[in-house]
Design an enzyme around this catalytic site. Sequence first.
Site, PDB file in Angstrom:
ATOM      1  CG  HIS A 178      -0.384  -0.089   2.590  1.00 16.13           C
ATOM      2  ND1 HIS A 178       0.082  -0.866   3.102  1.00 16.13           N
ATOM      3  CD2 HIS A 178      -0.215   1.193   3.479  1.00 16.13           C
ATOM      4  CE1 HIS A 178       0.506  -0.732   4.329  1.00 16.13           C
ATOM      5  NE2 HIS A 178       0.350   0.819   4.390  1.00 16.13           N
ATOM      6  CE  LYS A 182       1.648   5.531   2.859  1.00  8.57           C
ATOM      7  NZ  LYS A 182       0.153   6.060   3.645  1.00  8.57           N
ATOM      8  CD  GLU A 216       4.658   1.093  12.246  1.00  9.26           C
ATOM      9  OE1 GLU A 216       3.491   1.080  11.950  1.00  9.26           O
ATOM     10  OE2 GLU A 216       5.608   0.401  12.411  1.00  9.26           O
ATOM     11  CG  ASP A 235       5.486  -5.782   9.750  1.00 14.29           C
ATOM     12  OD1 ASP A 235       4.795  -6.546   9.094  1.00 14.29           O
ATOM     13  OD2 ASP A 235       5.341  -4.986  10.401  1.00 14.29           O
ATOM     14  CG  HIS A 240       5.808  -1.196   3.547  1.00 16.87           C
ATOM     15  ND1 HIS A 240       4.858  -1.466   2.679  1.00 16.87           N
ATOM     16  CD2 HIS A 240       5.252  -1.615   4.926  1.00 16.87           C
ATOM     17  CE1 HIS A 240       3.986  -2.195   3.239  1.00 16.87           C
ATOM     18  NE2 HIS A 240       4.096  -2.097   4.528  1.00 16.87           N
ATOM     19  CE  LYS A 331       5.413  -2.740  14.535  1.00 18.94           C
ATOM     20  NZ  LYS A 331       4.362  -1.568  13.582  1.00 18.94           N
TER      21      LYS A 331
END
Length: 484
Positions: A178, A182, A216, A235, A240, A331
């Site tokens: 995804h 963008k 994040e 991940d 990405h 994270k």
Amino acid sequence: MVSRVIPVEDFDLVIFGGTGDLARRKILTGLFRRFVSGQMPNTARIIGAARSELDDQGYRDFVRTAIGEFGGDEKKDTKALDHFIGQLFYTPIDARGDGGWDRLHELVRQEVVNAYYFSVAPGLFGDIAERLHRYKIADSTSRIVVEKPFGRDLESAQELNSVLAKHFDEKQIYRIDHYLGKETVQNLMAVRFGNVLFEPLWNAQYVDHIQITVAETVGVGGRGGYYDKSGAMRDMVQNHLMQLLCLIAMEPPSKFDSDAVRDEKLKVIRALQPVETHHIVRGQYDAAGGKKSYREDAENPKSFTESFVAMKCHIANWRWANVPFYLRTGKKLKARSSEIAVVFKDLAHSIFPEDEARHRNILSIQLQPNEGMDLQVTIKEPGPGGMRLVDVPLDMTFADALGPESEDVTDAYERLIMDVMRGNQTLFMRGDEVEAAWAWTDPIINNWVEKHDVPKPYEPGSAGPEDAMMLMHRDNRRWRDIKG
Ligand code: NAD
């Protein structure tokens, strides 16, 4: 500026996993937005297929609730919502069983574009692909959309590719990342290849280094069990960050066509050098202020999984010889922010006094939380203070530049789904790209496993472990501040 919405052809979209979290939060709400905008034709239909025992009406109620919960202002258009809900159908299906497939066969109209969204665990991809053929639902014109994670290493990705290839041609397979949906990511290509200004500078002669950060603030609470088997490298980096790296580093494709673009991206991945062990820092967040540590969130007191990774990589080609690419993701960091920064070299010679000389141009491309770009340029500080220099951003925030219409930047998922309906694969990963990315990632992960590498602890709300700072400082460079 009025945005131009070009409707796609009539379609039937089957969502396997149509009652799942992703379907509720992203796919169905996104489709409704495209419906309201006029891009999804009002005859197009969505067919949910999942394990829950619902009928059409039950699914319609379910989706209405999901849109109520996750939809934006467009849900106030009750006439549109009622019409959209009327276009929904459902069949209970177990991907590994034989019930429900005949009904699906009856439901899907063969005369319109048909697409099958596999919003289920990858372990079910093969079962669904096989049954779509056995029950003569899909044919050589159908399209399938598959979700991440696409494998957990090269071997499993190859297996998934071959399972899908038994029934579908590569031209029919849309692997979603995804990040590629963008607005800014596409704008990156427009800026690079649609302007004469940037491309001549886009190389080792003028670029000092490039930083890619995906930070994040959330931890892994809630999905700790899944994440603990994956980690930041699998991940985030393998997919990405790698995709962002490709778009920033690739050669200009000969045309804006899906295979031409993906051929160039593949060349970047294949040119990535193996990363030296001392150029990687892994981290794991600690407990702080009454909040749980990674190990507590993951419910694994001995976990060695990384919730943070930073690294320096090199692309072995003429354009990028000796230009470091610093990647960082984690994270529980200090802000939610995704940014690509192209940091240009110092002036070859400055005519200004020495203390005014260290100004650099930086092109910053922000993907999250707000999408936009700015170019840091040096100007004279206004006023009578003499020739004092100051860095200011040439701001290209889309909402400001293009007016209020652009504030509603289409969500990545809905844009990508519309691309599926148009048959445009440019923003989807090709099978060979995914495999090449795993081939680069695997040795890094295997080395950690072999050496029982222990991630460095870092404080939640920080910018990651101290060693990540050192990775840059050793090169006399600095990470960009992580700002939300
Ligand atoms: P979920 O657990 O919320 O939903 C799973 C869905 O699959 C449900 O509709 C369930 O009924 C269906 N299902 C499960 N077993 C089935 C079977 N045997 N036959 C038919 N249907 C079955 O999962 P999710 O969060 O919606 O994620 C779906 C996929 O998307 C996963 O592969 C996940 O990794 C990926 N993904 C999810 C997100 C997200 O934000 N949720 C983001 C990226 C990728």
